[in-house]
Design an enzyme around this catalytic site. Structure first.
Site, PDB file in Angstrom:
ATOM      1  N   ARG A 288      32.850  44.490  33.529  1.00 35.85           N
ATOM      2  CA  ARG A 288      34.490  43.933  33.366  1.00 35.85           C
ATOM      3  C   ARG A 288      35.147  43.473  32.795  1.00 35.85           C
ATOM      4  O   ARG A 288      35.531  42.240  32.626  1.00 35.85           O
ATOM      5  CB  ARG A 288      33.846  43.561  34.463  1.00 35.85           C
ATOM      6  CG  ARG A 288      33.760  43.325  35.718  1.00 35.85           C
ATOM      7  CD  ARG A 288      34.612  44.116  36.484  1.00 35.85           C
ATOM      8  NE  ARG A 288      34.483  44.100  37.848  1.00 35.85           N
ATOM      9  CZ  ARG A 288      33.474  45.958  38.145  1.00 35.85           C
ATOM     10  NH1 ARG A 288      33.278  46.375  37.167  1.00 35.85           N
ATOM     11  NH2 ARG A 288      32.814  45.771  39.331  1.00 35.85           N
TER      12      ARG A 288
ATOM     13  N   SER B 171      38.000  39.169  42.942  1.00 35.98           N
ATOM     14  CA  SER B 171      36.847  38.533  42.725  1.00 35.98           C
ATOM     15  C   SER B 171      37.501  37.194  41.600  1.00 35.98           C
ATOM     16  O   SER B 171      37.426  37.862  40.610  1.00 35.98           O
ATOM     17  CB  SER B 171      35.921  39.075  42.476  1.00 35.98           C
ATOM     18  OG  SER B 171      35.351  40.050  43.266  1.00 35.98           O
TER      19      SER B 171
ATOM     20  N   GLU C 154      36.095  35.764  36.408  1.00 35.54           N
ATOM     21  CA  GLU C 154      37.017  37.105  35.875  1.00 35.54           C
ATOM     22  C   GLU C 154      38.100  37.145  35.531  1.00 35.54           C
ATOM     23  O   GLU C 154      39.038  37.879  34.437  1.00 35.54           O
ATOM     24  CB  GLU C 154      36.420  37.484  36.698  1.00 35.54           C
ATOM     25  CG  GLU C 154      37.170  39.445  36.983  1.00 35.54           C
ATOM     26  CD  GLU C 154      36.309  40.803  38.444  1.00 35.54           C
ATOM     27  OE1 GLU C 154      37.190  41.033  38.727  1.00 35.54           O
ATOM     28  OE2 GLU C 154      35.420  40.012  38.834  1.00 35.54           O
TER      29      GLU C 154
END
Length: 379
Positions: free
Chosen positions: A188, A265, A371
């Site tokens: 990520r 998320s 995130e």
């Protein structure tokens, strides 16, 4: 897919504003909430929508030459903007264009402009019978963000398919092509994330012709498709299964469903160093007892990835857990999504995020990291 080059219409856009036109000026400029999937954020001092690559590079170069504070905004699906807005110049990417080139051995290179809607790109590859991206179906946002974030889902990451990107180097004003292996792609993240040194103009992906999916590695998806992990299926079947799973978790955008008013998320799955893992697992067992299986997955460098959603639930935060005044809450379908219930502020969202983060830290000694990119706000 015939292997012949196909150039898509470069003028398609749902944005109502003319190319390169400023749509907000001054303190009462256009609210950035309208450009984010969370539907949160205050106004920009100035906002321009760039529909063509030349307009995008010109707008960024002009702002940089003038020494203006600049935010380059894509689909707004992975960003949290402060209630006060952004005291600077905003350039929204709305560039369009896709091209397919056969490179031999059943492989096809897709080149997509940064402003292309990501799920539309994935859907198009499926229609073309090209395998590789189908497990990344339903992810909101624009194509240019996928290498920045190293987007991943259901056992596939962009890093596995990315060939290169064209970057506008903001220090020099020059456009250069950068191979994927120079982007520092990891879980990520990439060297581009949390950096303002370059802007992605387009990305290239290597796909396989023949109508078969990438190997299905994610256990939940394999069960849904009725195949063993590692098996392959028709690309359209894989896409539909992924979309169904995502819808069940509130992860496919729907204006009528507040569970999808999120940034996806909100927390990444924590990665624990090998030396720290025994103590972390011991603390989790002490909190929840020895009878529950602790989800854990191998990560690079001998580290271990834990499930953020599992930790959040075991720390006492159930699906639908409300934040301040009920204006925000965890999704009723998935505890990793923090959602705007319709009348929220960014401050509300961050208070809920802090509550969840701190609750997991107190319970298990594990720190969750956000995130999304936080613009002029923080946890």
């Amino acid at each position: 897919m015939s292997g012949a080059e196909e150039v898509r219409d470069n003028t398609r856009s749902s944005d109502p504003h003319p190319a390169g036109t400023a749509v907000g000026h001054g303190a009462d400029g256009r609210s950035l909430a309208g450009y984010t999937t969370l539907r949160l954020g205050g106004p920009a001092a100035d906002l321009v929508v760039a529909h063509h690559p030349d307009e995008l590079t010109a707008a960024v170069r002009a702002a940089d030459s003038a020494g203006q504070r600049l935010l380059v905004l894509g689909g707004g699906s992975n960003v949290v903007v402060a209630d006060e807005g952004y005291a600077g110049h905003v350039v929204r990417i709305a560039t369009k264009g896709r091209q397919y080139d056969s490179v031999g051995d059943g492989l096809v290179q897709l080149t997509a402009e940064a402003g292309e809607d990501w799920d539309e790109v994935v859907a198009d590859t499926v229609r073309q019978g090209l395998g590789g991206l189908e497990c990344l179906s339903g992810i909101p946002g624009l194509t240019g963000a996928t290498p920045v974030q190293n987007v991943g889902a259901y056992g596939v990451e962009v890093s596995e398919l990315l060939v290169s990107v064209d970057l506008l180097d903001r220090a020099t004003g020059r456009v250069r092509t950068v191979p994927a292996d120079e982007l520092g792609l990891a879980y990520r993240t990439s060297v581009l994330k949390h950096s303002d040194t370059a802007v992605v103009l387009r990305a290239r992906f290597l796909l396989r012709d023949g109508g078969r999916s990438a190997p299905i590695r994610y256990a939940e998806l394999a069960r849904t498709l009725g195949v063993e992990p590692g098996g392959q299926v028709d690309v359209a079947a894989a896409r539909e299964a992924v979309l169904a799973l995502r819808r069940g978790k509130g992860m496919v955008l729907d204006p009528a469903d507040h569970d999808t008013w999120s940034a996806g998320s909100f927390f990444t799955n924590p990665i624990v160093e090998a030396d720290d893992l025994p103590e972390v697992l011991s603390r989790i067992v002490a909190e929840i007892g020895p009878d529950q299986r602790i989800p854990q997955y191998p990560a690079d460098g001998g580290r271990t990835k834990l499930s953020a959603a599992w930790l959040i639930e075991r720390a006492g935060f159930a699906k639908g857990h409300p934040g301040p005044g009920g204006r925000v809450g965890l999704s009723t379908k998935h505890t990793l999504a923090l959602t705007n219930r319709g009348a929220a502020t960014t401050r509300d969202l961050l208070l809920l995020a802090r509550e969840v983060r701190d609750g997991v830290r107190v319970a298990f000694g594990v720190s969750l990291a956000p995130e999304p990119v936080l613009v002029d706000c923080s946890l």
